[in-house]
Design a protein around this motif. Structure first.
Motif, PDB file in Angstrom:
ATOM      1  N   ASP A 236       0.832  -1.208   0.000  1.00  0.00           N
ATOM      2  CA  ASP A 236       0.000   0.000   0.000  1.00  0.00           C
ATOM      3  C   ASP A 236       0.868   1.259   0.000  1.00  0.00           C
ATOM      4  O   ASP A 236       0.485   2.286  -0.578  1.00  0.00           O
ATOM      5  N   GLU A 237       2.054   1.204   0.612  1.00  0.00           N
ATOM      6  CA  GLU A 237       2.976   2.336   0.556  1.00  0.00           C
ATOM      7  C   GLU A 237       3.457   2.576  -0.872  1.00  0.00           C
ATOM      8  O   GLU A 237       3.527   3.726  -1.339  1.00  0.00           O
ATOM      9  N   LEU A 238       3.767   1.493  -1.560  1.00  0.00           N
ATOM     10  CA  LEU A 238       4.219   1.612  -2.945  1.00  0.00           C
ATOM     11  C   LEU A 238       3.115   2.168  -3.835  1.00  0.00           C
ATOM     12  O   LEU A 238       3.364   3.011  -4.710  1.00  0.00           O
ATOM     13  N   ILE A 304      13.253  -5.066 -12.015  1.00  0.00           N
ATOM     14  CA  ILE A 304      14.139  -4.586 -10.945  1.00  0.00           C
ATOM     15  C   ILE A 304      13.320  -4.026  -9.796  1.00  0.00           C
ATOM     16  O   ILE A 304      13.615  -4.283  -8.612  1.00  0.00           O
ATOM     17  N   LEU A 305      12.271  -3.270 -10.106  1.00  0.00           N
ATOM     18  CA  LEU A 305      11.419  -2.728  -9.042  1.00  0.00           C
ATOM     19  C   LEU A 305      10.751  -3.846  -8.260  1.00  0.00           C
ATOM     20  O   LEU A 305      10.715  -3.814  -7.015  1.00  0.00           O
ATOM     21  N   ASP A 306      10.231  -4.837  -8.965  1.00  0.00           N
ATOM     22  CA  ASP A 306       9.584  -5.959  -8.295  1.00  0.00           C
ATOM     23  C   ASP A 306      10.562  -6.684  -7.372  1.00  0.00           C
ATOM     24  O   ASP A 306      10.236  -7.018  -6.231  1.00  0.00           O
ATOM     25  N   ARG A 307      11.774  -6.890  -7.854  1.00  0.00           N
ATOM     26  CA  ARG A 307      12.785  -7.609  -7.068  1.00  0.00           C
ATOM     27  C   ARG A 307      13.209  -6.811  -5.845  1.00  0.00           C
ATOM     28  O   ARG A 307      13.204  -7.320  -4.715  1.00  0.00           O
ATOM     29  N   LEU A 308      13.587  -5.540  -6.050  1.00  0.00           N
ATOM     30  CA  LEU A 308      14.127  -4.742  -4.950  1.00  0.00           C
ATOM     31  C   LEU A 308      13.081  -4.418  -3.900  1.00  0.00           C
ATOM     32  O   LEU A 308      13.388  -4.331  -2.706  1.00  0.00           O
ATOM     33  N   SER A 309      11.842  -4.217  -4.322  1.00  0.00           N
ATOM     34  CA  SER A 309      10.799  -3.834  -3.367  1.00  0.00           C
ATOM     35  C   SER A 309      10.413  -4.975  -2.439  1.00  0.00           C
ATOM     36  O   SER A 309       9.785  -4.740  -1.403  1.00  0.00           O
ATOM     37  N   LEU A 335      10.920   3.413  -8.943  1.00  0.00           N
ATOM     38  CA  LEU A 335       9.489   3.694  -9.094  1.00  0.00           C
ATOM     39  C   LEU A 335       9.257   4.972  -9.904  1.00  0.00           C
ATOM     40  O   LEU A 335       8.388   5.028 -10.781  1.00  0.00           O
ATOM     41  N   ILE A 336      10.033   6.010  -9.637  1.00  0.00           N
ATOM     42  CA  ILE A 336       9.870   7.281 -10.352  1.00  0.00           C
ATOM     43  C   ILE A 336      10.138   7.092 -11.843  1.00  0.00           C
ATOM     44  O   ILE A 336       9.361   7.559 -12.698  1.00  0.00           O
ATOM     45  N   LEU A 337      11.224   6.409 -12.193  1.00  0.00           N
ATOM     46  CA  LEU A 337      11.508   6.155 -13.603  1.00  0.00           C
ATOM     47  C   LEU A 337      10.401   5.330 -14.242  1.00  0.00           C
ATOM     48  O   LEU A 337       9.979   5.591 -15.379  1.00  0.00           O
ATOM     49  N   GLN A 338       9.914   4.343 -13.514  1.00  0.00           N
ATOM     50  CA  GLN A 338       8.864   3.490 -14.065  1.00  0.00           C
ATOM     51  C   GLN A 338       7.587   4.274 -14.333  1.00  0.00           C
ATOM     52  O   GLN A 338       6.958   4.148 -15.384  1.00  0.00           O
TER      53      GLN A 338
END
Length: 375
Positions: A236-238, A304-309, A335-338
């Motif tokens: 929910d934060e993401l 990468i976002l999925d992995r790191l988060s 996240l910002i780039l995505q």
């Protein structure tokens, strides 16, 4: 550009089938043609200068640029020849986290000021080793713009031997465009410089003045401190972070798309963008010659976002290709780039190692060879 659906921040990621490294390095054939390094003058961060200064022999002038960002402080010393060719002599950098807590308090923390002061003292010493009388320009960006006690910070840097220029977001965008676009002569580009406190978006043709430029108060340090409080970040934060980033970008990106200004190569600069390549390609030792000119796809960014988060902070610090000091803010930066890519319907971006530092060097060359040059 292929249209993408700006939905979930994890849309398109499939951690069961898409590895975070994305396979072999992308666009390796292009990287050489885009290399920002003329001759053999490049020296990796923290090492001695790569070549001596001989003005008469090289018909060049030597300059030093210091960029003090919200997360990182960086130095570039370069020679500029009569034909405008730039040879990098020395690079150095340190993660100094100047923006620690600024979004909440409006103040630069004393320990953050001291971290930057110590780094700049090191930079000044390295510049001195590059030759006497090298003109220096030091600029500070988002965190310093936001801080009420920036005068204290400027005084600390003055004691280190540097006069500080706190530049507005529009000027930061112009300098970033001048540096980043120089690797793509004559080409229309969209430069995205996403830092710790702000993201600059600039469109135009390389070698000319920008057609459009804006600095958004969206950065990896700011987003982390506002939204990502759990370890690892909660879903929910993401989602709230993604919604907020979208709310800041949406109107401007829609306008740019409507006018056709996004029908160009997206060029991404700064630490998050370069980290996408080094993480994907599992670079145990960072190699800027492989990073510069590499293409990063939206599929790469999603993975990468999925992995790191899903990782804790300690786990992110162990990721091959990620500088440990960037681990606290890399999820927000990715996240910002995505979100930008999804809203802009961009399939991929090209990473450039040329950025605001090169823009500052170009400004110094164009203006005057004094220690302090007004912006």
């Amino acid at each position: 550009m292929k249209r993408q659906d700006p939905s979930s921040p994890f849309a398109g990621a499939d951690s069961s089938s898409q590895s975070a490294d994305g396979g072999s390095p992308s666009s390796s054939a292009d990287a050489g043609s885009l290399s920002p390094f003329v001759g053999a003058g490049y020296c990796p961060p923290g090492r001695a200068i790569a070549r001596p200064y001989d003005n008469d022999a090289t018909r060049s002038r030597r300059y030093a640029a210091i960029d003090i960002g919200t997360v990182t402080s960086r130095l570039l010393v370069a020679d500029v020849a009569d034909d405008g060719a730039m040879v990098e002599v020395l690079r150095d950098r340190a993660i100094t986290d100047l923006g620690q807590g600024v979004d909440e308090t409006g103040l630069l923390a004393p320990e953050a000021i001291e971290r930057v002061g110590a780094a700049v003292e090191r930079f000044v010493s390295e510049i001195a080793e590059c030759g006497a009388g090298v003109p220096v320009m030091a600029v500070a960006t988002s965190a310093s713009r936001d801080a009420e006690n920036v005068d204290e910070f400027a005084a600390r840097l003055a004691r280190a031997g540097v006069e500080l220029s706190v530049i507005p977001g529009e000027r930061e965008a112009a300098l970033s465009f001048a540096g980043a676009s120089s690797a793509f002569p004559g080409e229309r580009v969209v430069v995205v410089d996403s830092g710790g406190g702000s993201t600059e978006v600039i469109t135009g043709r390389a070698g000319a003045e920008p057609d459009w430029a804006r600095s958004f108060d969206v950065g990896c340090r700011r987003v982390t401190e506002r939204f990502l409080h759990s370890d690892p970040p909660a879903s929910d934060e993401l989602m709230r972070a993604a919604e907020w980033v979208d709310s800041v970008f949406t109107d401007s990106i829609a306008s740019l798309r409507g006018s056709g200004q996004l029908d160009a190569r997206m060029v991404a600069v700064a630490g998050t963008a370069t980290s996408m390549v080094s993480i994907r390609d599992e670079m145990a030792v960072y190699d800027s010659s492989l990073v510069h000119g590499a293409e990063v796809s939206l599929v790469d960014v999603d993975a990468i976002l999925d992995r790191l988060s899903r990782m804790t902070l300690d786990e992110r610090r162990e990721v091959v290709g990620l500088e440990p000091g960037r681990a606290p803010v890399i999820v927000a930066g990715t996240l910002i780039l995505q979100r930008f890519m999804r809203l802009a319907a961009v399939d991929a971006f090209t990473v450039s190692e040329r950025d605001i530092l090169h823009g500052i060097i170009k400004h110094l060359e164009e203006q005057t060879s004094t220690t302090s040059v007004p912006l």
